[in-house]
Design a protein around this motif. Structure first.
Motif, mmCIF file in Angstrom:
data_model
loop_
_atom_site.group_PDB
_atom_site.id
_atom_site.type_symbol
_atom_site.label_atom_id
_atom_site.label_comp_id
_atom_site.label_asym_id
_atom_site.label_seq_id
_atom_site.Cartn_x
_atom_site.Cartn_y
_atom_site.Cartn_z
ATOM 1 N N ASN A 10 0.805 -1.224 0.000
ATOM 2 C CA ASN A 10 0.000 0.000 0.000
ATOM 3 C C ASN A 10 0.838 1.275 0.000
ATOM 4 O O ASN A 10 0.397 2.303 -0.536
ATOM 5 N N ILE A 11 2.032 1.231 0.560
ATOM 6 C CA ILE A 11 2.896 2.408 0.519
ATOM 7 C C ILE A 11 3.340 2.648 -0.922
ATOM 8 O O ILE A 11 3.319 3.786 -1.415
ATOM 9 N N GLN A 12 3.728 1.595 -1.617
ATOM 10 C CA GLN A 12 4.110 1.740 -3.027
ATOM 11 C C GLN A 12 2.939 2.238 -3.859
ATOM 12 O O GLN A 12 3.123 3.078 -4.748
ATOM 13 N N VAL A 13 1.758 1.718 -3.594
ATOM 14 C CA VAL A 13 0.569 2.136 -4.328
ATOM 15 C C VAL A 13 0.314 3.623 -4.096
ATOM 16 O O VAL A 13 0.086 4.390 -5.046
ATOM 17 N N ALA A 14 0.372 4.044 -2.842
ATOM 18 C CA ALA A 14 0.141 5.458 -2.512
ATOM 19 C C ALA A 14 1.184 6.346 -3.191
ATOM 20 O O ALA A 14 0.843 7.388 -3.780
ATOM 21 N N LEU A 15 2.442 5.942 -3.123
ATOM 22 C CA LEU A 15 3.497 6.731 -3.755
ATOM 23 C C LEU A 15 3.318 6.787 -5.276
ATOM 24 O O LEU A 15 3.484 7.846 -5.897
ATOM 25 N N VAL A 67 13.767 4.048 -3.347
ATOM 26 C CA VAL A 67 14.335 3.398 -2.152
ATOM 27 C C VAL A 67 13.357 2.370 -1.599
ATOM 28 O O VAL A 67 13.738 1.236 -1.275
ATOM 29 N N TRP A 68 12.073 2.752 -1.490
ATOM 30 C CA TRP A 68 11.069 1.833 -0.938
ATOM 31 C C TRP A 68 10.922 0.592 -1.817
ATOM 32 O O TRP A 68 10.785 -0.519 -1.324
ATOM 33 N N ARG A 69 10.970 0.792 -3.118
ATOM 34 C CA ARG A 69 10.855 -0.342 -4.043
ATOM 35 C C ARG A 69 12.014 -1.307 -3.832
ATOM 36 O O ARG A 69 11.827 -2.515 -3.822
ATOM 37 N N ARG A 70 13.214 -0.786 -3.681
ATOM 38 C CA ARG A 70 14.378 -1.648 -3.488
ATOM 39 C C ARG A 70 14.335 -2.363 -2.143
ATOM 40 O O ARG A 70 14.878 -3.456 -2.003
ATOM 41 N N ALA A 71 13.673 -1.754 -1.160
ATOM 42 C CA ALA A 71 13.618 -2.333 0.180
ATOM 43 C C ALA A 71 12.432 -3.278 0.375
ATOM 44 O O ALA A 71 12.365 -3.983 1.382
ATOM 45 N N SER A 72 11.503 -3.283 -0.570
ATOM 46 C CA SER A 72 10.274 -4.070 -0.434
ATOM 47 C C SER A 72 10.273 -5.262 -1.379
ATOM 48 O O SER A 72 10.890 -5.223 -2.440
ATOM 49 N N ARG A 73 9.519 -6.278 -0.991
ATOM 50 C CA ARG A 73 9.297 -7.401 -1.909
ATOM 51 C C ARG A 73 8.357 -6.924 -3.006
ATOM 52 O O ARG A 73 7.409 -6.191 -2.750
ATOM 53 N N PHE A 163 -7.501 -4.499 -20.280
ATOM 54 C CA PHE A 163 -8.686 -4.727 -21.109
ATOM 55 C C PHE A 163 -8.473 -5.684 -22.283
ATOM 56 O O PHE A 163 -9.445 -6.267 -22.757
ATOM 57 N N VAL A 164 -7.250 -5.850 -22.741
ATOM 58 C CA VAL A 164 -7.002 -6.793 -23.835
ATOM 59 C C VAL A 164 -6.532 -8.129 -23.262
ATOM 60 O O VAL A 164 -7.114 -9.176 -23.545
ATOM 61 N N LEU A 165 -5.488 -8.083 -22.445
ATOM 62 C CA LEU A 165 -5.000 -9.315 -21.824
ATOM 63 C C LEU A 165 -5.894 -9.772 -20.668
ATOM 64 O O LEU A 165 -5.855 -10.942 -20.290
ATOM 65 N N LYS A 166 -6.655 -8.831 -20.125
ATOM 66 C CA LYS A 166 -7.578 -9.110 -19.010
ATOM 67 C C LYS A 166 -6.863 -9.815 -17.846
ATOM 68 O O LYS A 166 -7.383 -10.758 -17.259
ATOM 69 N N ASP A 167 -5.666 -9.295 -17.521
ATOM 70 C CA ASP A 167 -4.879 -9.910 -16.446
ATOM 71 C C ASP A 167 -5.026 -9.185 -15.096
ATOM 72 O O ASP A 167 -4.271 -9.436 -14.177
ATOM 73 N N ARG A 168 -6.013 -8.285 -15.014
ATOM 74 C CA ARG A 168 -6.317 -7.569 -13.777
ATOM 75 C C ARG A 168 -5.106 -6.781 -13.240
ATOM 76 O O ARG A 168 -4.864 -6.728 -12.045
ATOM 77 N N LEU A 169 -4.391 -6.199 -14.148
ATOM 78 C CA LEU A 169 -3.188 -5.455 -13.779
ATOM 79 C C LEU A 169 -3.481 -4.357 -12.762
ATOM 80 O O LEU A 169 -2.685 -4.130 -11.853
ATOM 81 N N PHE A 170 -4.612 -3.689 -12.884
ATOM 82 C CA PHE A 170 -4.902 -2.577 -11.982
ATOM 83 C C PHE A 170 -4.989 -3.016 -10.526
ATOM 84 O O PHE A 170 -4.733 -2.222 -9.632
ATOM 85 N N ARG A 171 -5.334 -4.257 -10.280
ATOM 86 C CA ARG A 171 -5.358 -4.771 -8.899
ATOM 87 C C ARG A 171 -3.981 -4.695 -8.259
ATOM 88 O O ARG A 171 -3.866 -4.546 -7.053
ATOM 89 N N ARG A 172 -2.945 -4.857 -9.076
ATOM 90 C CA ARG A 172 -1.566 -4.822 -8.561
ATOM 91 C C ARG A 172 -1.178 -3.446 -8.049
ATOM 92 O O ARG A 172 -0.293 -3.321 -7.215
ATOM 93 N N VAL A 173 -1.776 -2.399 -8.610
ATOM 94 C CA VAL A 173 -1.415 -1.034 -8.242
ATOM 95 C C VAL A 173 -2.582 -0.304 -7.591
ATOM 96 O O VAL A 173 -2.804 0.879 -7.811
ATOM 97 N N TRP A 174 -3.338 -1.052 -6.789
ATOM 98 C CA TRP A 174 -4.419 -0.427 -6.020
ATOM 99 C C TRP A 174 -4.314 -0.916 -4.584
ATOM 100 O O TRP A 174 -3.638 -1.884 -4.280
ATOM 101 N N PHE A 175 -4.999 -0.226 -3.706
ATOM 102 C CA PHE A 175 -4.924 -0.511 -2.282
ATOM 103 C C PHE A 175 -5.610 -1.820 -1.934
ATOM 104 O O PHE A 175 -6.558 -2.223 -2.590
ATOM 105 N N GLY A 176 -5.125 -2.438 -0.902
ATOM 106 C CA GLY A 176 -5.712 -3.683 -0.429
ATOM 107 C C GLY A 176 -4.668 -4.560 0.215
ATOM 108 O O GLY A 176 -3.501 -4.196 0.325
#
Length: 181
Positions: A10-15, A67-73, A163-176
């Protein structure tokens, strides 16, 4: 062995979304608002003050993101099924961060060469008639155009995934909740 998350934390998403919003705001301010105000208009100082303050915030938040990206999984890179597109996607993400930092650095170069901190924040002096006399201004203009193009490609890629691959990519970059696989 730690498991790979399926989404960004969620920190990465917010940033991500905060920097994205501020970068779009800055590009609009620079290319639409600031470009239309003559340097002799007192409103230019107010607009420049806002542009410069937000630019520093974007620069710092981008460094924090890196920095946060490098420090996070991280989740695995999103795949398209095409090795070239997958490599381009990875390169584009790297280039977005680098371009944001370079645009900010060129803006700092303009500010320092033109004496803008004293003029804009100190109230001493007047704006030069034309900022394009400074080399960093030319660099700033070119880099912002490249950034706009790369943002457009990034958005197109995200929409392609969603929308083409329909792989729900937006879920990866949203809160939760972060789930691992």
């Amino acid at each position: 062995m730690p498991q790979t998350p399926t989404k960004y934390n969620n920190i990465q998403v917010a940033l991500h979304w905060l920097v994205a919003l501020l970068v779009v705001l800055m590009l609009f301010m620079g290319s639409v608002v600031l470009a239309q105000i003559p340097n002799t208009d007192p409103a230019k100082l107010t607009a420049l003050r806002g542009h410069m303050v937000i630019a520093v915030v974007v620069f710092v938040l981008t460094l924090v993101r890196i920095v946060w990206r490098r420090a996070s999984r991280q989740p695995d890179h999103a795949e398209t099924g095409n090795a070239l597109l997958d490599k381009l996607g990875i390169a584009a993400h790297f280039a977005l961060n680098i371009l944001v930092l370079l645009v900010a650095a060129s803006g700092i170069g303009i500010a320092l060469q033109a004496g803008l901190p004293t003029i804009v924040f100190g109230g001493t002096g007047t704006l030069p008639p034309d900022l394009s006399i400074y080399l960093p201004r030319l660099v700033h203009g070119v880099l912002t155009k490249l950034l706009i193009a790369l943002i457009a490609l990034h958005v197109a890629g995200a929409l392609y995934h969603q929308f083409v691959l329909k792989d729900r990519l937006f879920r990866r970059v949203w809160f939760g909740r972060v789930v691992s696989k």
